[in-house]
Design a protein around this motif. Structure first.
Motif, PDB file in Angstrom:
ATOM      1  N   ALA A 128      -4.150 -43.596 -24.240  1.00  0.00           N
ATOM      2  CA  ALA A 128      -3.209 -44.119 -25.235  1.00  0.00           C
ATOM      3  C   ALA A 128      -2.246 -45.061 -24.540  1.00  0.00           C
ATOM      4  CB  ALA A 128      -2.454 -42.978 -25.923  1.00  0.00           C
ATOM      5  N   ASP A 129      -1.612 -45.926 -25.306  1.00  0.00           N
ATOM      6  CA  ASP A 129      -0.688 -46.892 -24.723  1.00  0.00           C
ATOM      7  C   ASP A 129       0.684 -46.262 -24.497  1.00  0.00           C
ATOM      8  OD1 ASP A 129       0.606 -46.839 -27.195  1.00  0.00           O
ATOM      9  OD2 ASP A 129      -0.331 -48.683 -27.889  1.00  0.00           O
ATOM     10  N   ALA A 130       1.624 -47.085 -24.024  1.00  0.00           N
ATOM     11  CA  ALA A 130       2.930 -46.567 -23.615  1.00  0.00           C
ATOM     12  C   ALA A 130       3.738 -46.026 -24.785  1.00  0.00           C
ATOM     13  CB  ALA A 130       3.717 -47.681 -22.907  1.00  0.00           C
ATOM     14  N   GLY A 131       3.397 -46.386 -26.011  1.00  0.00           N
ATOM     15  CA  GLY A 131       4.121 -45.881 -27.163  1.00  0.00           C
ATOM     16  C   GLY A 131       3.955 -44.391 -27.374  1.00  0.00           C
ATOM     17  N   TYR A 132       2.943 -43.791 -26.731  1.00  0.00           N
ATOM     18  CA  TYR A 132       2.684 -42.361 -26.877  1.00  0.00           C
ATOM     19  C   TYR A 132       3.189 -41.537 -25.685  1.00  0.00           C
ATOM     20  CZ  TYR A 132      -0.457 -43.550 -30.724  1.00  0.00           C
ATOM     21  OH  TYR A 132      -0.978 -44.013 -31.906  1.00  0.00           O
ATOM     22  N   PHE A 133       3.792 -42.207 -24.704  1.00  0.00           N
ATOM     23  CA  PHE A 133       4.143 -41.483 -23.488  1.00  0.00           C
ATOM     24  C   PHE A 133       5.389 -40.631 -23.660  1.00  0.00           C
ATOM     25  CE2 PHE A 133       6.750 -41.210 -19.647  1.00  0.00           C
ATOM     26  CZ  PHE A 133       5.910 -40.425 -18.874  1.00  0.00           C
ATOM     27  N   SER A 134       5.271 -39.403 -23.217  1.00  0.00           N
ATOM     28  CA  SER A 134       6.405 -38.506 -23.007  1.00  0.00           C
ATOM     29  C   SER A 134       5.903 -37.365 -22.136  1.00  0.00           C
ATOM     30  CB  SER A 134       6.973 -37.970 -24.320  1.00  0.00           C
ATOM     31  OG  SER A 134       6.126 -36.997 -24.881  1.00  0.00           O
ATOM     32  N   LYS A 135       6.810 -36.708 -21.471  1.00  0.00           N
ATOM     33  CA  LYS A 135       6.440 -35.586 -20.618  1.00  0.00           C
ATOM     34  C   LYS A 135       5.763 -34.489 -21.427  1.00  0.00           C
ATOM     35  CE  LYS A 135       8.488 -31.968 -17.736  1.00  0.00           C
ATOM     36  NZ  LYS A 135       9.760 -31.411 -17.200  1.00  0.00           N
TER      37      LYS A 135
END
Length: 452
Positions: A333-340
């Motif tokens: 997935a792209d950076a819009g889905y990133f979280s710890k």
């Protein structure tokens, strides 16, 4: 003199022709009918009672809708017209002509059953070995709602209009109480004017109630997050014995805000930023796509503008699929889905995450494509492990598949199939339509992948 083929529209055909003779063996309509008639549609069949007029078979209506969406006919009126004008639609409809109301009612009534048909089509793809479904690519796209952003009403503006209308009502009632009717303009009916304003006041009151309900849900969510932050800070102080610097978390404010909005046409849609700039009334269409076959594995519509909160529910939907379809070992997935939390959720589900931490710079130095990252420490966190994995050659190659997998699917759905706006309104109806769109795409794609 040049000779042409004769043009004769008057001579009758010597023998009646079958629609079977008019379509090529590999036509998409034949494939749609073949797959749909092989599905278990018992839930649809049993939903019809034994009284009333003779209904059309649900297999025929479903195949007609799927083919219509696959070929850019989304309106039930256009599909009805195609049963007269299109040989493929005549073939699917068996030379019958279900009217647009029948098609629209079928689409609205059986939106939940479309999800079961969607899963069965994926099982057909698995049986035909179109893919091993070993990984998924996740992305979202904004799709216009069947409503204009100009129909949106903010809480502050609603209160201003409400006060203005109430003042006009009082003025009209005072005018009606006067005995001199000469002050009433020609053609004006005071009861009609009062009724019109009362209807608008009732609509505004209902909109304000819905905005207040949303504000209450938001306050409950923000209050829980605020209390969790306070608890985390208190635990950190207790563990270290030191005072935490920085600004303390700010307590949320209850009640609706002046800029809280609702759309009077489709109150479940939201104003969202769209590609190319600007804002439109939209829904957020999410899709998990298999990179091997480009088939949509999970299709979901959400109201959230941000994609960050969609990883966990999409993983839950993926794991709810039958065993042969939920065996994905990797998610990109792209950076819009990133979280710890999203990285941890993927690892907890037994799926290797490849979620971009940030946007990569354009035109990096050529040496970076051949550089391998250093070994990680044994105590590395899940985010550190994923970041390291993304820097490896295998990680870069796997992540590169995302752009050529899910984004082309959205591009074909919007530009080739022409689906850019929902026809239905309300989240449940829109979810059923998005499932139908992805079902049409899957069958369109499977028709290409099948042995010719």
């Amino acid at each position: 003199m040049r000779r042409f083929h004769p043009m004769d529209r008057e001579t009758d055909l010597l023998l009646p022709l079958s629609v079977q003779d008019w379509l090529s063996k590999g036509h998409l309509a034949r494939y749609v009918v073949e797959v749909v008639e092989g599905l278990d549609l018992s839930a649809l069949v049993q939903a019809y009672g034994g009284t009333g007029s003779t209904p059309y078979h649900p297999a025929m209506l479903l195949a007609l809708l799927i083919y219509g969406y696959a070929t850019g006919r989304f309106s039930s009126r256009k599909i009805e017209r195609a049963t007269y004008d299109s040989l493929a639609c005549r073939f699917i409809a068996c030379n019958l002509h279900p009217d647009h109301d029948t098609l629209a009612t079928f689409r609205r009534r059986f939106r939940k059953e479309f999800e079961a048909a969607f899963v069965q089509v994926l099982e057909v793809a698995r049986e035909n070995r179109f893919s091993r479904f070993g990984s998924v690519c996740l992305d979202g796209t904004k799709i216009h709602a069947n409503a204009s952003r100009h129909s949106a009403l903010s809480y502050g503006h609603a209160e201003a209009i409400e006060a203005h209308l109430q003042a006009e009502v009082q003025e009209l009632m005072a005018l009606a109480e006067r005995t001199d009717g000469a002050q009433v303009p020609d053609g004006m009916s005071i009861p009609a004017e009062l009724e019109r304003r009362e209807e608008r006041l009732a609509a505004i009151a209902a909109a304000k109630t819905k905005i207040a309900a949303r504000a209450a849900e938001r306050f409950a969510r923000e209050q829980a997050e605020y209390e969790a932050k306070l608890a985390a800070r208190a635990a950190r102080v207790a563990a270290t014995g030191k005072k935490i610097g920085g600004t303390a978390p700010k307590a949320p404010t209850p009640g609706p805000r002046v800029d809280d909005q609702i759309n009077l046409t489709d109150d479940e849609s939201r104003i969202m930023p769209v590609a190319g700039g600007g804002f439109e009334q939209c829904y957020n269409g999410q899709a998990m796509v298999d990179p091997e076959s480009m088939l949509v594995v999970v299709a979901q519509v959400v109201q959230a503008v941000n994609d960050k909160q969609q990883v966990v529910p999409m993983l839950a939907k993926l794991q709810a699929l039958p065993a042969q379809l939920n065996d994905a070992k990797q998610l990109t997935a792209d950076a819009g889905y990133f979280s710890k939390d999203n990285v941890v959720a993927c690892e907890t589900a037994g799926i290797e995450p490849l979620i971009a931490v940030k946007r990569d710079q354009h035109h990096p130095h050529w040496s970076e494509r051949f550089r391998e990252p250093p070994e990680l420490a044994p105590a590395a966190t899940p985010v550190e492990r994923m970041t390291n994995r993304l820097k490896t050659g295998a990680g870069r190659a796997a992540y590169a598949l995302r752009k050529q997998t899910v984004e082309p699917v959205f591009g074909i759905i919007k530009s080739v199939m022409g689906f850019r706006q929902f026809l239905t309104r309300g989240l449940d109806n829109v979810q059923g339509e998005w499932t139908l769109v992805c079902l049409a795409w899957n069958l369109k794609r499977m028709a290409v992948l099948r042995p010719q």
